[in-house]
Design an enzyme around this catalytic site. Structure first.
Site, PDB file in Angstrom:
ATOM      1  CG  HIS A 125      -1.944   0.880   1.391  1.00  0.00           C
ATOM      2  ND1 HIS A 125      -1.701   2.192   1.799  1.00  0.00           N
ATOM      3  CD2 HIS A 125      -3.176   0.878   1.347  1.00  0.00           C
ATOM      4  CE1 HIS A 125      -2.814   2.770   1.769  1.00  0.00           C
ATOM      5  NE2 HIS A 125      -3.820   2.136   1.573  1.00  0.00           N
ATOM      6  CG  ASP A 202       0.149  -2.400   6.240  1.00  0.00           C
ATOM      7  OD1 ASP A 202      -0.931  -2.639   6.975  1.00  0.00           O
ATOM      8  OD2 ASP A 202       0.510  -1.860   5.229  1.00  0.00           O
ATOM      9  CD  GLN A 205      -7.024  -5.286   3.188  1.00  0.00           C
ATOM     10  OE1 GLN A 205      -8.262  -5.502   3.322  1.00  0.00           O
ATOM     11  NE2 GLN A 205      -6.730  -4.119   3.143  1.00  0.00           N
ATOM     12  CE  LYS A 228      -8.000  -0.668   5.327  1.00  0.00           C
ATOM     13  NZ  LYS A 228      -6.642  -0.548   4.785  1.00  0.00           N
ATOM     14  CB  CYS A 366      -3.542   3.143  -1.796  1.00  0.00           C
ATOM     15  SG  CYS A 366      -4.834   4.384  -1.295  1.00  0.00           S
TER      16      CYS A 366
END
Ligand SMILES: *Cc1c(COP(=O)(O)O)cnc(C)c1O
Length: 408
Positions: A125, A202, A205, A228, A366
């Site tokens: 991202h 990260d 997600q 999220k 993104c």
């Protein structure tokens, strides 16, 4: 886990927004990778805070302040337990994933020098690319990129070749937001540690689908956003190993993050407050904790199994459409389908299905480097959650077919 054992009707009733109509049609919400919907338990926690104990934390002796502090710290404990961090002090509340990454990138500016190398991946991202580019510009370090394959996976051989004694930092997402690929982060963390490199994952997600265990992963930093994973926007979590959080300088100066302030010298507060300058998103933090509780009520194994069923079903149905091309075909994927139909612009498909009440994402998500790799301007991205159904997928496939006829 079969669909019949997940009570979807009951789960859907927990999400008031799912019963609204959009453009005269029942809402079909397939933009879960951008933000998830919010269950009543979380909405109620937000209302309860503002109606009953809205106060600033950590300072007041009065009852409201104590109640707010207690609820906020209880949420921190819920988050710690969920990610299995060893200590509560290792859980820093942030404004979200982007904030968490910038906090770490800023902190490493004084640790990194010219000649050092920083590795990111082609599947990132933008928020896990740009802060590291800025860090490299500031320090003279070199940014290296793990390439991707046609299937939308990381080229792991290339990764191992990139690792060297110069590698200082490695930044990879757990799951790609644009394609849904689940990356082999265990292997990445292990190999990077062999070279004494620090790893940040990260998890934005991955968090709604996979329960990450930071101790088992032995990861140095792990970042997520609450929005999220059924929580509110504007709040997130940064996990960091205590030794690193102690070593890195604070990101912002202000209230809450100090121990003692004089004009000659200020000493910083201990963890986690050192990284939590100013009045935080108190209500958001509390609601984040409730969101995690809610997800556990459903059960992460149930979520993963059910979403995988939705993914398989939707993939089969969409592939029946002529000219369909799905980007990201890894066997290890979360419930994300990024696709294009030959000759049609993704934006046009997104606009037509919206007229039929269906929310999908269109564009580069993104993650422009992924689009450049496939030489496409963007995709249509449908991303599913545990509150979606096969009937909704049927409506979606029908809508895409209709869009195709209208646009051809
Ligand atoms: C959404 C997302 C981000 C950014 O999260 P914010 O909440 O916008 O800060 C970063 N990385 C990935 C993989 C994401 O999906």
């Amino acid at each position: 886990m079969k669909i019949s054992t997940m009570n979807i009707e009951k789960i859907r009733a927990d999400f008031p927004i799912l019963s609204r109509k959009v453009n005269g049609h029942p809402l079909v919400y397939f933009d879960n990778a951008a933000t998830s919907q919010t269950p009543t338990a979380v909405i109620d926690a937000i209302v309860d805070y503002y109606q009953n104990y809205n106060a600033n934390i950590h300072r007041g002796v009065h009852t409201l302040s104590q109640e707010a502090t207690e609820a906020y710290e209880e949420a921190r404990e819920t988050i710690r337990a969920h990610f299995n961090a060893q200590k509560k002090e290792e859980i820093i509340f942030t404004a979200g994933t982007t904030h968490g990454i910038n906090l770490i990138a800023n902190g490493f500016a004084s640790e990194i020098k010219k000649g050092d190398e920083v590795i990111v991946s082609a599947l990132e991202h933008h928020s896990n690319i740009v802060p590291w580019q800025m860090l490299c510009e500031k320090t003279g370090a070199k940014l290296r990129v793990i390439p991707m394959t046609q299937e939308g996976e990381l080229d792991m051989k290339a990764f191992h070749d990139l690792l060297s004694e110069n590698t200082k930092l490695v930044f990879v997402n757990h799951v790609s937001n644009a394609l849904g690929t689940i990356n082999p982060i265990e292997e990445i963390i292990h190999a990077a540690h062999q070279k004494n490199a620090v790893v940040l994952i990260d998890g934005a997600q991955a968090a709604p689908h996979i329960q990450a265990d930071v101790q088992q992963l032995d990861v140095d930093f792990y970042v997520v956003s609450a929005h999220k994973m059924c929580g509110p926007t504007g709040v997130g979590m940064l996990y960091g190993k205590e030794k690193w959080l102690n070593k890195l300088p604070p990101y912002q100066g202000g209230g809450e993050m100090i121990n003692e302030v004089t004009f000659e010298k200020t000493t910083y507060a201990g963890l986690p407050h050192k990284f939590e300058a100013g009045t935080p998103n108190i209500c958001g933090g509390i609601a984040f904790g409730k969101a995690i509780d809610y997800l556990h009520e459903i059960g992460f194994e149930n979520i993963a199994a059910y979403e995988h069923e939705l993914l398989t079903y939707a993939t089969e149905k969409l592939m029946e459409i002529e000219g369909m091309k799905i980007f990201g075909t890894s066997a290890k994927k979360t419930a994300v389908i990024s696709f294009n139909i030959e000759g049609l612009h993704p934006y046009d498909i997104g606009t037509i299905v919206d007229k039929l009440g269906i929310a999908v994402r269109t564009g580069h998500h993104c993650a422009q480097p992924i689009m450049d790799y496939y030489k496409i301007p963007g995709t249509v991205r449908a991303s599913f959650s545990f509150y979606n159904t096969k009937e909704e997928i049927d409506s979606f496939v029908k809508a895409v077919k209709r869009a195709k006829i209208m646009l051809s």
